[in-house]
Design an enzyme around this catalytic site. Structure first.
Site, mmCIF file in Angstrom:
data_model
loop_
_atom_site.group_PDB
_atom_site.id
_atom_site.type_symbol
_atom_site.label_atom_id
_atom_site.label_comp_id
_atom_site.label_asym_id
_atom_site.label_seq_id
_atom_site.Cartn_x
_atom_site.Cartn_y
_atom_site.Cartn_z
ATOM 1 N NE ARG A 150 -3.845 0.053 2.213
ATOM 2 C CZ ARG A 150 -4.403 -0.704 3.170
ATOM 3 N NH1 ARG A 150 -3.969 -0.616 4.400
ATOM 4 N NH2 ARG A 150 -5.363 -1.543 2.865
ATOM 5 C CE1 TYR A 195 9.770 3.059 9.461
ATOM 6 C CE2 TYR A 195 8.951 0.909 8.815
ATOM 7 C CZ TYR A 195 8.840 2.280 8.807
ATOM 8 O OH TYR A 195 7.793 2.872 8.149
ATOM 9 C CG HIS A 235 8.653 -2.572 11.667
ATOM 10 N ND1 HIS A 235 9.248 -3.431 10.767
ATOM 11 C CD2 HIS A 235 7.451 -2.258 11.129
ATOM 12 C CE1 HIS A 235 8.450 -3.606 9.736
ATOM 13 N NE2 HIS A 235 7.350 -2.911 9.919
ATOM 14 C CG HIS A 244 3.881 -8.349 5.279
ATOM 15 N ND1 HIS A 244 4.107 -8.533 6.626
ATOM 16 C CD2 HIS A 244 3.984 -7.011 5.070
ATOM 17 C CE1 HIS A 244 4.320 -7.368 7.208
ATOM 18 N NE2 HIS A 244 4.258 -6.429 6.290
#
Length: 721
Positions: free
Chosen positions: A433, A496, A620, A463
């Site tokens: 996205r 991250y 994360h 993913h």
């Protein structure tokens, strides 16, 4: 080489279909046992806002947190709110995870989001903006400028701004113009001096120009004027001969979620490109206007944009504080977090007398666990792939790419490997996205270089974060594997927090080989040894592990569950944790964002503790740790506890087996959950309470600072040896 006993997780075998949790379902759970996921997300963004409000944090970092809040909220409306509205309109909406009607949830979201936006505006106006002014960074309005400054700005306006402005009239000959999503606009009412007729015009604030125009600079002191203030004070130049009656700023948010029916299209790339074009014209879902906008102008906008009163957010100016990202880059080191340079992971440091480390040699010696951004991505993941691309003994490289940067050295390494004649497979997730367009560009560049590019499985996003290098050593093929919790993105790796495991273990290598075959071909893999893979096995595997802790607690054996994720939403996982808590299992959940689990409810979750940590780095990584009767089982990987991760994505967790790595992960968890560590605590009603000072007002320990110092000490200890 250190030998580890690698146990078969037994969670991907074919007989898993016979696995039942019937005993676990004996106890009844109350009906209203979840927190609303959308309101929980807004609570997460409130925690971001609380960082912006904290005077202990350097002021330019506070400005950055205000920009992050604004950007987060935009995405929330473009995706979550837009999706909810779309389901209502199409008649597909079902009650939410807390049983409320979608229309009621939409109203709750509007109220809470508006409250937070007002708090956000107030934090800027009464806290961050004055704090910036105290250190010589002023954001001014037009009335605060001297005549000389106004003259200089007029020259700038004429030379740099006026030529790119495009005023659009609205009258019978000119229909209301299209308003692009997230653009900043001026709504202008004017009177024709000749006819006396009132007219309306829309003027877009050019997004390619600096949002804050420099007024003056004296050493470190600098003064800025928002671009829309400069434009609005020179409207006469745009409408000569017209009387400017009124002008107000407004901003529109549109539905920008992409929907692709993969089974109805043979060419995913072309379908996605077409959908990205349609995204620009998605229906409006939020209208932000300045609080002083007159009713006549607002009524016109509501009518022409076909938007409801509920979707209008009246706010103090300036709108769109994402522009503060630019201010946060000002070079004033004393106004930022202290600089931190990632260290090279100890196993990957060059040997004495050598300028460059041999990563394959280090991985052969023992599994290597790296912790970003405390340990360098460039000298670990990036160096691993670059060495593989150049090594003549490397025969093949296989890798997943979910998000990566525009000038990615990772992509370049894959191109170099392909051009050197190696077999290279890149699984590019083009449906990541808001990164779809960039991923399409890279996919085509990889294809032109001879890389085998595939797009995963129909209906599933890929993913997982996986890289596999096949290397020939003395006539035998060795698998060098990397399983990570974060994307192969050098830029985000600096902010991250993520873990990555490198191993030459044959079981992991075979697992990855099977998984890549499944993703690129037609194999349906049922058997993995050190991996838990979604969508077929991961949820069931985690439920089995959670229930194992429940059984151990009932049998009087050591039991404990620790889970670190970005989001905890999946009802089956949450219910399993509730049942473990009822059996007396201590459950600790460390979550960054959404949490639908209610901790501390008597008879259901009094043994569950939930903490959240936000700071200079974005937490994360995902960690899953189970006491297992005194022999801890620990996994890291890409999956959050959400329906989409467990059911509609390819995710992978890898079991960590080295005792030192298990201890490192559990120690980090202990530090995060300690009452002496600064964090937010979740209560049973969904309220997050920040714990940042002790009873004496002394600041609590910062987890990220502690981790940074620990990693630095580990490197220095190696240097001394």
């Amino acid at each position: 080489m250190i030998e580890h006993e690698v146990l078969d997780a037994g969670l991907g075998d074919a007989d898993d279909d016979d696995f039942e949790l019937s005993e676990a379902f004996d106890s009844q759970l109350p009906e209203h046992r979840y927190l609303d996921r959308e309101l929980s997300w807004l609570a997460f963004n409130q925690r971001v806002l609380e960082l912006a409000e904290d005077p202990r944090i350097p002021v330019l970092e506070r400005a950055n947190f205000l920009a992050i809040f604004a950007s987060n909220l935009d995405e929330f409306f473009m995706v979550r709110v837009a999706g909810l509205k779309r389901r209502i309109v199409t008649g597909l909406a079902v009650p939410t995870n807390v049983g409320r009607a979608p229309q009621d949830v939409l109203a709750d979201i509007a109220d809470e989001a508006h409250r937070l936006q007002l708090r956000h505006a107030d934090a800027w106006k009464t806290s961050v903006q004055p704090a910036l002014a105290e250190v010589g960074i002023e954001i001014l309005n037009w009335n605060a400028l001297s005549d000389d400054e106004r003259d200089r700005l007029y020259d700038y306006f004429q030379a740099q701004v006026f030529p790119v402005l495009m005023p659009l009239a609205v009258d019978p000959a000119h229909p209301f113009p299209y308003i692009s999503g997230l653009s900043l606009n001026l709504a202008i009412r004017i009177r024709n001096a000749r006819t006396g007729r009132q007219e309306f015009a829309r003027l877009k604030v050019p997004p390619m120009l600096p949002r804050f125009v420099e007024v003056s600079r004296d050493g470190d002191s600098v003064r800025y004027l928002p671009l829309e203030y400069l434009i609005s004070n020179h409207l006469g130049d745009l409408f000569p001969g017209m009387e400017i009656l009124d002008h107000h700023t407004f901003r529109l948010t549109r539905n920008e979620d992409v929907v692709i029916e993969e089974d109805e299209t043979e060419n995913l790339i072309q379908a996605l490109e077409a959908e990205l074009l349609r995204r620009r014209f998605g229906p409006p879902i939020r209208l932000e206007v300045t609080e002083d906008m007159d009713d006549l102008t607002l009524s016109l906008l509501i009518k022409e944009l076909d938007i409801t009163d509920q979707e209008v957010h009246r706010l103090p100016g300036p709108l769109d504080l994402r522009g503060l990202f630019d201010l946060s880059k000002i070079d004033r080191p004393e106004l930022h977090y202290p600089p931190h340079v990632p260290t090279t992971a100890v196993p990957f440091q060059p040997l004495e007398g050598s300028n460059r480390a041999d990563l394959f040699r280090a991985i052969r010696k023992a599994d290597v666990l790296v912790h970003h951004p405390y340990e360098s991505f460039a000298t670990s993941v990036q160096a691993f792939l670059e060495q593989a691309a150049k090594d003549p003994h490397v025969l093949a490289i296989k890798q997943t790419l979910y998000r990566t940067s525009g000038d990615s050295p990772i992509v370049q390494a894959l191109i170099d490997a392909a051009e050197a004649g190696k077999q290279v497979l890149a699984l590019v997730e083009v449906k990541a996205r808001f990164d779809e367009a960039a991923n399409i560009v890279w996919a085509r560049k990889l294809e032109k270089a001879g890389v085998h590019v595939v797009y995963g499985l129909v209906g599933l996003k890929t993913h997982c974060k996986l890289a596999l290098v096949i290397r020939e050593e003395e006539g035998v093929l060795k698998h060098y594997s990397h399983v990570g919790t974060g994307n192969y993105n050098p830029k985000t790796s600096r902010i991250y927090e993520d873990f990555g495991l490198f191993t030459v273990d044959d079981q992991v290598g075979r697992d990855l080989t099977r998984l890549f075959n499944e993703l690129s071909g037609y194999a349906i893999e049922k058997k993995f040894k050190r991996l838990l893979v979604a969508p077929l096995h991961l949820r069931k595997g985690l439920l089995r592990l959670i229930d194992g802790e429940r059984r151990n607690a009932l049998d009087g054996k050591p039991a404990r569950i620790r889970i670190k994720v970005n989001s905890m939403v999946d009802e089956q996982i949450i219910d399993a944790l509730y049942r473990a808590s009822q059996a007396g299992v201590p459950v600790e959940v460390w979550v960054r964002g959404i949490c639908s689990l209610k901790p501390g409810v008597e008879g259901m979750s009094e043994n569950i503790t939930v903490r959240s940590i936000l700071g200079r780095y974005l937490e994360h990584s995902r960690i899953f740790a189970f006491e297992n009767g005194g022999k801890p089982e620990v996994y890291i990987g890409s999956a959050d506890m959400m329906h989409r991760n467990l059911d509609r994505r390819v995710e992978a967790l890898v079991r960590v087996v080295a005792p030192g790595h298990i201890k490192e992960l559990l120690d980090l968890f202990s530090l995060a959950m300690a009452e002496s560590t600064s964090s937010w605590w979740l209560g049973p009603e969904g309220d997050w309470t920040r714990h940042v000072v002790d009873d004496n007002g002394k600041p609590l320990s910062d987890l990220q600072d502690r981790t940074m110092n620990h990693v630095q000490r580990r490197r220095r200890a190696r240097a001394v040896r």
